[in-house]
Design a protein around this motif. Structure first.
Motif, PDB file in Angstrom:
ATOM      1  N   GLY A 114       0.790  -1.212   0.000  1.00 44.68           N
ATOM      2  CA  GLY A 114       0.000   0.000   0.000  1.00 44.68           C
ATOM      3  C   GLY A 114       0.825   1.266   0.000  1.00 44.68           C
ATOM      4  N   ASN A 115       0.106   2.359   0.172  1.00 44.59           N
ATOM      5  CA  ASN A 115       0.708   3.676   0.142  1.00 44.59           C
ATOM      6  C   ASN A 115       1.600   3.874   1.356  1.00 44.59           C
ATOM      7  N   ALA A 116       2.745   4.479   1.118  1.00 41.16           N
ATOM      8  CA  ALA A 116       3.719   4.685   2.181  1.00 41.16           C
ATOM      9  C   ALA A 116       3.250   5.670   3.235  1.00 41.16           C
ATOM     10  N   THR A 117       2.239   6.480   2.919  1.00 35.84           N
ATOM     11  CA  THR A 117       1.751   7.467   3.880  1.00 35.84           C
ATOM     12  C   THR A 117       0.565   6.958   4.702  1.00 35.84           C
ATOM     13  N   LEU A 134       5.698  -0.902  -1.374  1.00 32.27           N
ATOM     14  CA  LEU A 134       5.286   0.467  -1.076  1.00 32.27           C
ATOM     15  C   LEU A 134       4.963   1.258  -2.333  1.00 32.27           C
ATOM     16  N   PHE A 135       3.946   2.087  -2.221  1.00 38.51           N
ATOM     17  CA  PHE A 135       3.568   2.992  -3.298  1.00 38.51           C
ATOM     18  C   PHE A 135       4.090   4.380  -2.963  1.00 38.51           C
ATOM     19  N   SER A 147       1.606   4.631  -7.341  1.00 33.92           N
ATOM     20  CA  SER A 147       0.147   4.561  -7.166  1.00 33.92           C
ATOM     21  C   SER A 147      -0.609   5.209  -8.315  1.00 33.92           C
ATOM     22  N   LYS A 148       0.060   6.027  -9.110  1.00 32.30           N
ATOM     23  CA  LYS A 148      -0.589   6.700 -10.244  1.00 32.30           C
ATOM     24  C   LYS A 148      -0.512   5.872 -11.529  1.00 32.30           C
ATOM     25  N   LYS A 150      -1.474   3.565 -14.270  1.00 31.02           N
ATOM     26  CA  LYS A 150      -2.801   3.134 -14.706  1.00 31.02           C
ATOM     27  C   LYS A 150      -2.922   1.610 -14.775  1.00 31.02           C
ATOM     28  N   HIS A 151      -1.788   0.913 -14.740  1.00 32.96           N
ATOM     29  CA  HIS A 151      -1.789  -0.552 -14.783  1.00 32.96           C
ATOM     30  C   HIS A 151      -1.471  -1.162 -13.415  1.00 32.96           C
ATOM     31  N   LEU A 152      -1.611  -0.382 -12.364  1.00 33.39           N
ATOM     32  CA  LEU A 152      -1.220  -0.842 -11.030  1.00 33.39           C
ATOM     33  C   LEU A 152      -1.933  -2.125 -10.620  1.00 33.39           C
ATOM     34  N   ASP A 153      -3.217  -2.211 -10.823  1.00 30.21           N
ATOM     35  CA  ASP A 153      -3.952  -3.415 -10.417  1.00 30.21           C
ATOM     36  C   ASP A 153      -3.461  -4.648 -11.163  1.00 30.21           C
ATOM     37  N   ILE A 154      -3.198  -4.497 -12.446  1.00 32.67           N
ATOM     38  CA  ILE A 154      -2.663  -5.616 -13.236  1.00 32.67           C
ATOM     39  C   ILE A 154      -1.287  -6.009 -12.717  1.00 32.67           C
ATOM     40  N   LYS A 155      -0.482  -5.013 -12.374  1.00 31.79           N
ATOM     41  CA  LYS A 155       0.857  -5.292 -11.847  1.00 31.79           C
ATOM     42  C   LYS A 155       0.777  -6.010 -10.501  1.00 31.79           C
ATOM     43  N   LEU A 156      -0.169  -5.630  -9.674  1.00 33.61           N
ATOM     44  CA  LEU A 156      -0.328  -6.315  -8.391  1.00 33.61           C
ATOM     45  C   LEU A 156      -0.716  -7.780  -8.588  1.00 33.61           C
ATOM     46  N   ILE A 157      -1.595  -8.027  -9.537  1.00 34.03           N
ATOM     47  CA  ILE A 157      -1.981  -9.421  -9.833  1.00 34.03           C
ATOM     48  C   ILE A 157      -0.774 -10.195 -10.364  1.00 34.03           C
ATOM     49  N   SER A 158       0.005  -9.571 -11.245  1.00 37.86           N
ATOM     50  CA  SER A 158       1.182 -10.260 -11.779  1.00 37.86           C
ATOM     51  C   SER A 158       2.229 -10.486 -10.684  1.00 37.86           C
ATOM     52  N   LEU A 159       2.344  -9.561  -9.719  1.00 39.59           N
ATOM     53  CA  LEU A 159       3.259  -9.776  -8.593  1.00 39.59           C
ATOM     54  C   LEU A 159       2.793 -10.949  -7.741  1.00 39.59           C
TER      55      LEU A 159
END
Length: 178
Positions: A114-117, A134-135, A147-148, A150-159
């Motif tokens: 998640g976000n570092a803050t 960390l984002f 976090s900005k 646009k493919h973050l969700d896809i990257k999380l699934i691939s991770l």
């Protein structure tokens, strides 16, 4: 038996187009994951926590991590399932760490995505051996994501997919952690 870095590169290349972005990041990923997954082999429990925007990912991760019938159940648990109290202060974090020391006498590792803050990141940052994705903050011994993106969700699934195949390789002695 191959080394973890070579295995990671091979897994990324076999992962198709959704995994291609990781090839340039494998030198960040492999040493961090090898160091943290070693704790799993030592009997540690991984306590998963995500920021509010990634609550869907926490659910996805926990739903899938022990879904394979071909490997033993793995000790991944949600912090939300263990403690409903809102952790806000450094004293709360210290009390939570004391509780987890009692619950998991072999040891535990925070796994934060998640976000570092986000205040939850402070919980994970309270222990040096935490696994951090960390984002928007580059921190030593963490994996950085934007976090900005646009493919973050896809990257999380691939991770998750890369993490999952790495677990299989480690548990079934297909790779050496070093």
């Amino acid at each position: 038996m191959s080394d973890f870095l070579s295995f990671t590169l091979e897994s990324i290349r076999n992962g198709g187009t959704f995994m291609a972005w990781m090839e340039s990041r494998r030198l960040e990923w492999a040493p961090l994951m090898a160091a943290r997954l070693r704790y799993l082999l030592e009997g540690y429990t991984f306590v998963l926590l995500c920021d509010e925007q990634r609550s869907w990912y926490e659910e996805y991760f926990l739903k899938n991590i022990n879904a394979k019938a071909t490997r033993p159940m793995l000790p991944f648990v949600s912090l939300n399932a263990l403690c409903k109290k809102k952790i806000q202060s450094s004293e709360d974090i210290a009390l939570l760490n004391d509780l987890l020391d009692v619950l998991f006498p072999k040891g535990y590792v925070y796994f934060y995505i998640g976000n570092a803050t986000d205040p939850k990141s402070l919980i994970a940052k309270s222990k040096d051996d935490s696994l951090l994705w960390l984002f928007d903050e580059q921190l030593q011994d963490s994996f950085y994501l934007n976090s900005k993106d646009k493919h973050l969700d896809i990257k999380l699934i691939s991770l998750y997919e890369l993490f999952d195949v790495s677990l299989d390789a480690i548990l079934f002695s297909k790779v050496q952690l070093g």
